[in-house]
Scaffold this active site. Sequence first.
Site, PDB file in Angstrom:
ATOM      1  N   CYS A 233       0.844  -1.206   0.000  1.00  0.00           N
ATOM      2  CA  CYS A 233       0.000   0.000   0.000  1.00  0.00           C
ATOM      3  C   CYS A 233       0.872   1.247   0.000  1.00  0.00           C
ATOM      4  CB  CYS A 233      -0.876  -0.029   1.251  1.00  0.00           C
ATOM      5  SG  CYS A 233      -1.915   1.414   1.477  1.00  0.00           S
TER       6      CYS A 233
ATOM      7  N   SER B  50       0.676   3.661   1.914  1.00  0.00           N
ATOM      8  CA  SER B  50       1.017   4.055   3.292  1.00  0.00           C
ATOM      9  C   SER B  50       2.340   3.433   3.727  1.00  0.00           C
ATOM     10  CB  SER B  50      -0.085   3.631   4.258  1.00  0.00           C
ATOM     11  OG  SER B  50      -1.309   4.196   3.869  1.00  0.00           O
TER      12      SER B  50
ATOM     13  N   HIS C 135       4.884   5.577   2.248  1.00  0.00           N
ATOM     14  CA  HIS C 135       5.034   6.819   3.023  1.00  0.00           C
ATOM     15  C   HIS C 135       6.025   6.612   4.174  1.00  0.00           C
ATOM     16  CE1 HIS C 135       2.344   9.756   1.329  1.00  0.00           C
ATOM     17  NE2 HIS C 135       1.249   9.024   1.486  1.00  0.00           N
TER      18      HIS C 135
ATOM     19  N   HIS D 196       0.171  -3.762   6.114  1.00  0.00           N
ATOM     20  CA  HIS D 196      -1.030  -3.628   6.957  1.00  0.00           C
ATOM     21  C   HIS D 196      -2.269  -4.022   6.157  1.00  0.00           C
ATOM     22  CE1 HIS D 196      -0.444   0.006   4.663  1.00  0.00           C
ATOM     23  NE2 HIS D 196      -1.762   0.118   4.663  1.00  0.00           N
TER      24      HIS D 196
ATOM     25  N   CYS E 139      -7.265  -2.938   3.321  1.00  0.00           N
ATOM     26  CA  CYS E 139      -6.919  -1.510   3.365  1.00  0.00           C
ATOM     27  C   CYS E 139      -7.457  -0.755   2.158  1.00  0.00           C
ATOM     28  CB  CYS E 139      -5.427  -1.255   3.518  1.00  0.00           C
ATOM     29  SG  CYS E 139      -5.066   0.509   3.655  1.00  0.00           S
TER      30      CYS E 139
HETATM   31 ZN   LIG Z   1      -3.022   0.947   3.307  1.00  0.00          ZN
END
Ligand SMILES: [Zn+2]
Length: 360
Positions: A38, A40, A43, A60, A160
């Site tokens: 993902c 994220s 990031h 996640h 997610c």
């Molecule tokens: Zn995510």
Amino acid sequence: MKAAVLYETDTHLKIEEFDLPSPSANQVRVRLVASGVCHSDWHVVKGDWPQVRLPVILGHEGAGVVEEIGTDVTQVQVGDHVILSWKRNCGYCEMCQKGYPNLCALPADGSGKPSIKTSGREIDQMSGLGTFGTETLVPQDAVVPIDKDMPFAQAALIGCGVMTGVGAAINTAQVTPGSSVAVFGCGGVGLNCIQGAALSGGEPIIAVDVLDNKLELGRQFGATHTVNASKADPVEQIKEITDGRGVHYAFEAIGLIGETFRQAILCTRSRGMTVFVGHAPENTAVEFDARMLMPEKMVIGSMYGTARPHVDFPRLVSLYKGGQLKLDELVTRTYPLEGVNEAFEALARGEVARSVLDLT
Ligand SMILES: [Zn+2]
Ligand SMILES: [Zn+2]
């Protein structure tokens, strides 16, 4: 078990071996089968989210099989197939009681302490999950049992990106049939905002991106119009498509710069709603003329697509099995755990809707 660990920002993840302890009373040990990669996670690698402590096992967005349960676990059994939820869900705090477990007051791992300790080191798990590994230990409220005939890669994505995007449209905004929608960003989350809007009967659905291959994906997921923001002003284009009025709902699903948040607000009509889905880096400023909100425009954030994981994950599984939710089309590439750094590079280049790690 093996897992991919980030030790320092802007470096490659390292694959390492760990011995997982037995689950504590409220914990579940899950053998992970698939994990999505993902934005994220990216990031965190890039250092955009300094609140995540390093070293950390990233990931996640996972699905797998329950292998072992703690003495107080009542919600799942060994052998259950599960999707992991990255938001804790205590059931008792104000937001849980109001029906917003996505805003539960508990921190990700429930204790604020890392749950994997190995050879004297403590390693955090991203969002309390750490799905870039062959196994993980998580609290029982972080696992949602699903039908055993659901494929794991597709199930993982529900954990997610799909929940966040589809949920932003059907739960947070509650798009109604015949309302006009613009979605900024056709990445993993944006495509799911588009298909959530399509499931809700939105029309037109306008996809905005700067890459033509992403806009083409947007069409596959239900966009009726596309706007390449590198070639034309997206706000003007959206106004033109909607007879000068703007859209009922705008979704910002990029989360990198303030400008797209501003454009999303600008392109809504009176009483229109702008939904911030993209998770921006810390201190991202959005500047706009406050009077712009006077025609009763609404701006709302969306956290995890207002997910009630125990209700919404099985609902999304049903929609997929009924042929209404596109998940196969999201899985652009599959990598082994060892290919995680390559998967990040593909993500950074905008080549994929989603890469999935095959953890078997
Ligand atoms: Zn995510
Ligand atoms: Zn709670």
